[in-house]
Structure formats: structure tokens, C-alpha cells
Design a protein around this motif. Structure first.
Motif, PDB file in Angstrom:
ATOM      1  N   ARG A 121       0.828  -1.200   0.000  1.00  0.00           N
ATOM      2  CA  ARG A 121       0.000   0.000   0.000  1.00  0.00           C
ATOM      3  C   ARG A 121       0.868   1.257   0.000  1.00  0.00           C
ATOM      4  O   ARG A 121       0.534   2.263  -0.616  1.00  0.00           O
ATOM      5  N   TYR A 181      -1.356   2.185 -14.142  1.00  0.00           N
ATOM      6  CA  TYR A 181      -1.588   3.621 -14.242  1.00  0.00           C
ATOM      7  C   TYR A 181      -0.811   4.321 -13.121  1.00  0.00           C
ATOM      8  O   TYR A 181      -0.548   3.740 -12.071  1.00  0.00           O
ATOM      9  N   GLN A 192      -1.420   7.942 -10.863  1.00  0.00           N
ATOM     10  CA  GLN A 192      -2.433   8.943 -10.598  1.00  0.00           C
ATOM     11  C   GLN A 192      -1.803  10.115  -9.861  1.00  0.00           C
ATOM     12  O   GLN A 192      -1.204   9.931  -8.791  1.00  0.00           O
ATOM     13  N   LEU A 197      -5.833   9.725 -14.160  1.00  0.00           N
ATOM     14  CA  LEU A 197      -5.091   8.479 -14.348  1.00  0.00           C
ATOM     15  C   LEU A 197      -4.424   8.491 -15.711  1.00  0.00           C
ATOM     16  O   LEU A 197      -5.069   8.775 -16.723  1.00  0.00           O
ATOM     17  N   MET A 217       0.887   7.849  -6.902  1.00  0.00           N
ATOM     18  CA  MET A 217       0.031   6.705  -6.604  1.00  0.00           C
ATOM     19  C   MET A 217      -0.004   5.852  -7.866  1.00  0.00           C
ATOM     20  O   MET A 217      -0.285   6.360  -8.958  1.00  0.00           O
ATOM     21  N   LEU A 265      -1.691   2.549  -9.719  1.00  0.00           N
ATOM     22  CA  LEU A 265      -2.874   1.694  -9.709  1.00  0.00           C
ATOM     23  C   LEU A 265      -2.747   0.610 -10.777  1.00  0.00           C
ATOM     24  O   LEU A 265      -2.392   0.890 -11.919  1.00  0.00           O
ATOM     25  N   ASP A 323      -6.109  -1.560  -4.823  1.00  0.00           N
ATOM     26  CA  ASP A 323      -6.210  -0.432  -3.903  1.00  0.00           C
ATOM     27  C   ASP A 323      -5.107   0.608  -4.075  1.00  0.00           C
ATOM     28  O   ASP A 323      -5.138   1.659  -3.453  1.00  0.00           O
ATOM     29  N   GLY A 324      -4.135   0.297  -4.919  1.00  0.00           N
ATOM     30  CA  GLY A 324      -3.096   1.283  -5.195  1.00  0.00           C
ATOM     31  C   GLY A 324      -1.877   1.136  -4.313  1.00  0.00           C
ATOM     32  O   GLY A 324      -1.947   0.603  -3.196  1.00  0.00           O
ATOM     33  N   GLN A 332     -13.759   6.839  -6.300  1.00  0.00           N
ATOM     34  CA  GLN A 332     -12.554   6.547  -5.530  1.00  0.00           C
ATOM     35  C   GLN A 332     -12.639   7.245  -4.173  1.00  0.00           C
ATOM     36  O   GLN A 332     -12.659   8.478  -4.097  1.00  0.00           O
ATOM     37  N   GLY A 366      -7.476   7.171  -0.479  1.00  0.00           N
ATOM     38  CA  GLY A 366      -6.545   6.079  -0.220  1.00  0.00           C
ATOM     39  C   GLY A 366      -6.946   4.742  -0.805  1.00  0.00           C
ATOM     40  O   GLY A 366      -6.311   3.727  -0.510  1.00  0.00           O
ATOM     41  N   GLN A 367      -7.983   4.719  -1.628  1.00  0.00           N
ATOM     42  CA  GLN A 367      -8.478   3.460  -2.188  1.00  0.00           C
ATOM     43  C   GLN A 367      -8.301   3.434  -3.701  1.00  0.00           C
ATOM     44  O   GLN A 367      -7.998   4.445  -4.328  1.00  0.00           O
ATOM     45  N   GLY A 368      -8.536   2.257  -4.263  1.00  0.00           N
ATOM     46  CA  GLY A 368      -8.576   2.146  -5.710  1.00  0.00           C
ATOM     47  C   GLY A 368      -9.923   2.608  -6.243  1.00  0.00           C
ATOM     48  O   GLY A 368     -10.747   3.152  -5.513  1.00  0.00           O
ATOM     49  N   LEU A 369     -10.145   2.397  -7.538  1.00  0.00           N
ATOM     50  CA  LEU A 369     -11.383   2.837  -8.177  1.00  0.00           C
ATOM     51  C   LEU A 369     -12.404   1.717  -8.160  1.00  0.00           C
ATOM     52  O   LEU A 369     -12.082   0.563  -8.444  1.00  0.00           O
ATOM     53  N   PHE A 403     -14.678   9.524 -11.375  1.00  0.00           N
ATOM     54  CA  PHE A 403     -13.995   9.526 -12.658  1.00  0.00           C
ATOM     55  C   PHE A 403     -14.911   8.980 -13.750  1.00  0.00           C
ATOM     56  O   PHE A 403     -15.493   7.910 -13.597  1.00  0.00           O
ATOM     57  N   PHE A 415      -9.375   8.161 -19.164  1.00  0.00           N
ATOM     58  CA  PHE A 415     -10.046   8.682 -17.986  1.00  0.00           C
ATOM     59  C   PHE A 415     -10.090  10.201 -18.010  1.00  0.00           C
ATOM     60  O   PHE A 415      -9.155  10.856 -18.498  1.00  0.00           O
ATOM     61  N   GLY A 416     -11.179  10.767 -17.464  1.00  0.00           N
ATOM     62  CA  GLY A 416     -11.191  12.184 -17.169  1.00  0.00           C
ATOM     63  C   GLY A 416     -10.329  12.459 -15.953  1.00  0.00           C
ATOM     64  O   GLY A 416      -9.836  11.535 -15.292  1.00  0.00           O
ATOM     65  N   ILE A 417     -10.128  13.738 -15.640  1.00  0.00           N
ATOM     66  CA  ILE A 417      -9.241  14.091 -14.526  1.00  0.00           C
ATOM     67  C   ILE A 417      -9.924  13.980 -13.175  1.00  0.00           C
ATOM     68  O   ILE A 417      -9.273  14.125 -12.145  1.00  0.00           O
TER      69      ILE A 417
END
Lengths: 110, 113
Positions: free
Chosen positions: A9, A35, A37, A43, A88, A90, A103-104, B38, B41-44, B90, B103-105
Motif C-alpha cells: 500500500r 496507471y 495517478q 489516471l 500513486m 494503480l 487499492d493502489g 474513488q 486512499g483506495q482504488g477505483l 472519474f 479517464f477524465g481528470i
């Protein structure tokens, strides 16, 4: 449910180090993606792979390489880490549908 | 070039109010369209997707999106926002094949009491 697991993480490395980021998916997906971020940039695709041992450059491949020796695992390699690679990261996978994300890994290069 | 535009970087809404997040795409043909969320601290996480058919798409967490070909838009809506909806959203578009997407920003949603 699809599970995409990124090995770390949080990661802190020093400039010039070789850094490995690992990603594993458990759904036999053919396609895998890396990716980065960054705030205000969304992304950006670094590399993707549509089969074992196959890889394609994304939009920002410079300074990175990848490895896909097994279908479930896709590794991102920073050959010689630099501070501008602090970000970050991903990982995602897909079959014939939307991408599923891990989760990145928040990577800091000092 | 293929692109996805999210014109709003930050949006603040009151809890219980309705929400609409804008997304416009520029593609050669009708793309596959997605909305992701998102949390910090998490993924998408995928909220919903449009491939073809009915232009009003229902997703998880009470979200829906409407595809409008004439406007090249795929706006996300929710009738009543909850504090837990505060996150970054996103929009993404892809052209099939290997499902490589653009992806958009992102739009950061703040929910106030």
C-alpha cells in the motif's frame, strides 16, 4: 468478485534504486494495466498487457518497464527511480468488460 | 484524439440534495462509457457502465447516468446525496478491443451537512 491485489500500500525508496511493484488478479483476466495517478492529471496509462509475455506502451512509459510471465501477475519496474516518479500507482485487470482496480501503491522516492 | 472531459474539478452539495456530475467525450465512434468512484486512499470502484441499448443506466449506490449521443455526454446523477458519497468520481471511455480506456481528470465531491 474480482480481486486485484497490489503487493504494497505504501512504499518508500531512494533515487537510483530499482523498484518493483507487483499486481496479482484472481479472475483469469487477459488484460492488465498499470496507471499512475497525480492530482489534477487523473489516471495516466503507463503500460498494458493483453496476454502473457505481451506488453504495449501506454501514454507515459518513459522510465518504466513491465513484466508478465504469468497470466495472473503483472509487474511494474522502475529501472532507476527518480523523485518525479513519486505518485500513486494503480493496477487494473479486465476481460471483455470494465477494468477492476487494486487499492493502489503510494510510492515515495526520496 | 480520444478524450474525456470532466469540467468540474470540485463540487460541493448539501446532504439530501440532488447531484449531477458532467462528463463529455470525444471519440470516433460511440465508445464504451464508465463511471468510477474513488474513496481516499483506495482504488477505483465501478459505479456503472454503458455499452449499448437503453441510454439510462442504473448503477450501484443509487447512481444513474444518461448517455446522450447528440451532446457526447454521459452525466452521472443521484437524486439525494449522502455524506458517504463524498469521494472523487472519474468518467472513462473506451473503444472495446483490449478495453484500453481514457479517464477524465476526476471531480471531487464534498458533501456538507
Amino acid at each position: 468478485d474480482v480481486k486485484v491485489t497490489q503487493s504494497s500500500r505504501y512504499l518508500v525508496k531512494r533515487t537510483g534504486e530499482k523498484v518493483f511493484l507487483e499486481c496479482v488478479q484472481d479472475m483469469d483476466h487477459e488484460n492488465m494495466f498499470w496507471y499512475r495517478q497525480d492530482p489534477g492529471l487523473g489516471l495516466r496509462l503507463i503500460y498494458f498487457s493483453y496476454d502473457v509475455k505481451m506488453k504495449e506502451k501506454g501514454d507515459i512509459p518513459e522510465g518504466y518497464s513491465v513484466s508478465r510471465e504469468k497470466k495472473e501477475r503483472f509487474s511494474l519496474i522502475l529501472e532507476s527511480a527518480s523523485t518525479n516518479q513519486t505518485s500513486m500507482y494503480l493496477c487494473a485487470s479486465s476481460l471483455r468488460g470494465p477494468q477492476h482496480f487494486g487499492d493502489g501503491t503510494r510510492l515515495s522516492i526520496l | 484524439a480520444q478524450s474525456v472531459t470532466q469540467p468540474d474539478i470540485h463540487i460541493t452539495v448539501s446532504e439530501g440534495a440532488s447531484l449531477e456530475l458532467r462528463c463529455n467525450y470525444s471519440y470516433g465512434a460511440t465508445p464504451y462509457l464508465f463511471w468510477y468512484v474513488q474513496s481516499p486512499g483506495q482504488g477505483l470502484q465501478l459505479l456503472l457502465k454503458y455499452f449499448s441499448g437503453d441510454t439510462l443506466v442504473q448503477g450501484i449506490k443509487g447512481f444513474e447516468a444518461e448517455f446522450k449521443r447528440s451532446q457526447s455526454s454521459f452525466n452521472l446523477r443521484k437524486p439525494s446525496v449522502h455524506w458517504s458519497d463524498a469521494a472523487e468520481y472519474f468518467c472513462a471511455a473506451g473503444d472495446g478491443g483490449y478495453q484500453k480506456v481514457t479517464f477524465g481528470i476526476g471531480t471531487k465531491l464534498q458533501v456538507i451537512p
